[in-house]
Write a protein that holds these residues in place. Structure first.
Motif, PDB file in Angstrom:
ATOM      1  N   ALA A  20       0.829  -1.208   0.000  1.00  0.00           N
ATOM      2  CA  ALA A  20       0.000   0.000   0.000  1.00  0.00           C
ATOM      3  C   ALA A  20       0.866   1.263   0.000  1.00  0.00           C
ATOM      4  O   ALA A  20       0.586   2.215  -0.741  1.00  0.00           O
ATOM      5  N   ILE A  21       1.920   1.275   0.787  1.00  0.00           N
ATOM      6  CA  ILE A  21       2.824   2.434   0.810  1.00  0.00           C
ATOM      7  C   ILE A  21       3.489   2.609  -0.550  1.00  0.00           C
ATOM      8  O   ILE A  21       3.592   3.724  -1.068  1.00  0.00           O
ATOM      9  N   GLY A  22       3.933   1.499  -1.146  1.00  0.00           N
ATOM     10  CA  GLY A  22       4.550   1.577  -2.472  1.00  0.00           C
ATOM     11  C   GLY A  22       3.589   2.063  -3.536  1.00  0.00           C
ATOM     12  O   GLY A  22       3.950   2.846  -4.414  1.00  0.00           O
ATOM     13  N   ALA A  23       2.343   1.608  -3.461  1.00  0.00           N
ATOM     14  CA  ALA A  23       1.346   2.049  -4.437  1.00  0.00           C
ATOM     15  C   ALA A  23       1.060   3.539  -4.288  1.00  0.00           C
ATOM     16  O   ALA A  23       0.955   4.261  -5.291  1.00  0.00           O
ATOM     17  N   ILE A  27       1.807   6.015  -7.388  1.00  0.00           N
ATOM     18  CA  ILE A  27       0.640   6.584  -8.056  1.00  0.00           C
ATOM     19  C   ILE A  27       0.475   8.071  -7.764  1.00  0.00           C
ATOM     20  O   ILE A  27       0.161   8.851  -8.663  1.00  0.00           O
ATOM     21  N   PHE A  28       0.695   8.478  -6.526  1.00  0.00           N
ATOM     22  CA  PHE A  28       0.390   9.857  -6.141  1.00  0.00           C
ATOM     23  C   PHE A  28       1.624  10.731  -5.910  1.00  0.00           C
ATOM     24  O   PHE A  28       1.698  11.839  -6.413  1.00  0.00           O
ATOM     25  N   LEU A  29       2.593  10.251  -5.157  1.00  0.00           N
ATOM     26  CA  LEU A  29       3.693  11.112  -4.742  1.00  0.00           C
ATOM     27  C   LEU A  29       4.762  11.300  -5.819  1.00  0.00           C
ATOM     28  O   LEU A  29       5.228  12.420  -6.043  1.00  0.00           O
ATOM     29  N   PHE A  30       5.194  10.213  -6.457  1.00  0.00           N
ATOM     30  CA  PHE A  30       6.240  10.342  -7.467  1.00  0.00           C
ATOM     31  C   PHE A  30       5.836  11.282  -8.608  1.00  0.00           C
ATOM     32  O   PHE A  30       6.613  12.164  -8.977  1.00  0.00           O
ATOM     33  N   PRO A  31       4.641  11.132  -9.203  1.00  0.00           N
ATOM     34  CA  PRO A  31       4.273  12.064 -10.278  1.00  0.00           C
ATOM     35  C   PRO A  31       4.140  13.509  -9.802  1.00  0.00           C
ATOM     36  O   PRO A  31       4.333  14.439 -10.581  1.00  0.00           O
ATOM     37  N   GLU A  32       3.835  13.710  -8.539  1.00  0.00           N
ATOM     38  CA  GLU A  32       3.672  15.063  -8.012  1.00  0.00           C
ATOM     39  C   GLU A  32       5.011  15.780  -7.852  1.00  0.00           C
ATOM     40  O   GLU A  32       5.137  16.965  -8.128  1.00  0.00           O
ATOM     41  N   PHE A  33       6.033  15.063  -7.417  1.00  0.00           N
ATOM     42  CA  PHE A  33       7.303  15.695  -7.076  1.00  0.00           C
ATOM     43  C   PHE A  33       8.411  15.479  -8.094  1.00  0.00           C
ATOM     44  O   PHE A  33       9.461  16.127  -8.000  1.00  0.00           O
ATOM     45  N   LEU A  34       8.225  14.589  -9.049  1.00  0.00           N
ATOM     46  CA  LEU A  34       9.256  14.329 -10.054  1.00  0.00           C
ATOM     47  C   LEU A  34       8.751  14.733 -11.438  1.00  0.00           C
ATOM     48  O   LEU A  34       7.564  14.629 -11.734  1.00  0.00           O
ATOM     49  N   SER A  35       9.683  15.170 -12.275  1.00  0.00           N
ATOM     50  CA  SER A  35       9.314  15.469 -13.662  1.00  0.00           C
ATOM     51  C   SER A  35       9.121  14.154 -14.414  1.00  0.00           C
ATOM     52  O   SER A  35       9.432  13.077 -13.906  1.00  0.00           O
ATOM     53  N   LYS A  36       8.643  14.247 -15.645  1.00  0.00           N
ATOM     54  CA  LYS A  36       8.417  13.035 -16.434  1.00  0.00           C
ATOM     55  C   LYS A  36       9.721  12.288 -16.686  1.00  0.00           C
ATOM     56  O   LYS A  36       9.756  11.063 -16.645  1.00  0.00           O
ATOM     57  N   THR A  42      13.575   6.773 -12.865  1.00  0.00           N
ATOM     58  CA  THR A  42      13.383   6.019 -11.630  1.00  0.00           C
ATOM     59  C   THR A  42      12.745   4.668 -11.913  1.00  0.00           C
ATOM     60  O   THR A  42      13.190   3.637 -11.403  1.00  0.00           O
ATOM     61  N   LYS A  43      11.712   4.653 -12.726  1.00  0.00           N
ATOM     62  CA  LYS A  43      11.049   3.392 -13.052  1.00  0.00           C
ATOM     63  C   LYS A  43      11.972   2.478 -13.851  1.00  0.00           C
ATOM     64  O   LYS A  43      11.970   1.255 -13.648  1.00  0.00           O
ATOM     65  N   ALA A  44      12.776   3.041 -14.746  1.00  0.00           N
ATOM     66  CA  ALA A  44      13.712   2.222 -15.522  1.00  0.00           C
ATOM     67  C   ALA A  44      14.784   1.613 -14.615  1.00  0.00           C
ATOM     68  O   ALA A  44      15.141   0.436 -14.778  1.00  0.00           O
ATOM     69  N   MET A  45      15.283   2.378 -13.662  1.00  0.00           N
ATOM     70  CA  MET A  45      16.298   1.855 -12.751  1.00  0.00           C
ATOM     71  C   MET A  45      15.725   0.747 -11.866  1.00  0.00           C
ATOM     72  O   MET A  45      16.390  -0.270 -11.630  1.00  0.00           O
TER      73      MET A  45
END
Length: 79
Positions: A20-23, A27-36, A42-45
């Motif tokens: 749940a924390i990872g989701a 879903i919410f935090l990474f797109p808010e604070f990171l650029s595309k 990050t996802k590729a790594m």
């Protein structure tokens, strides 16, 4: 048997909380604070780490057995 069931239930709850924390992060935090670009990197790594980790584990046991005496002598030297 009661102890095993209790421990497995506890482990399952901890695993679900981790998922749940990872989701929420993905879903919410990474797109808010990171650029595309940063999000894609990050996802590729993470994907590369998941794919390459079994290959790293293949040689880990053998290299540990081979080099353990050298590490053990270094640890004795430090003490």
């Amino acid at each position: 048997m009661g102890v095993i069931i209790k421990q497995s239930a506890y482990a399952s709850i901890i695993n679900y909380i981790g998922v749940a924390i990872g989701a929420v992060n993905m879903i919410f935090l990474f797109p808010e604070f990171l650029s595309k670009e940063e999000l894609g990197l990050t996802k590729a790594m993470i994907s590369m780490a998941v794919i390459l980790s079994p290959f790293a584990q293949v040689g880990l046991a053998r290299s540990t057995l081979r080099y353990f005496p050298r590490f053990n002598k270094a640890a004795e030297f430090i003490r």
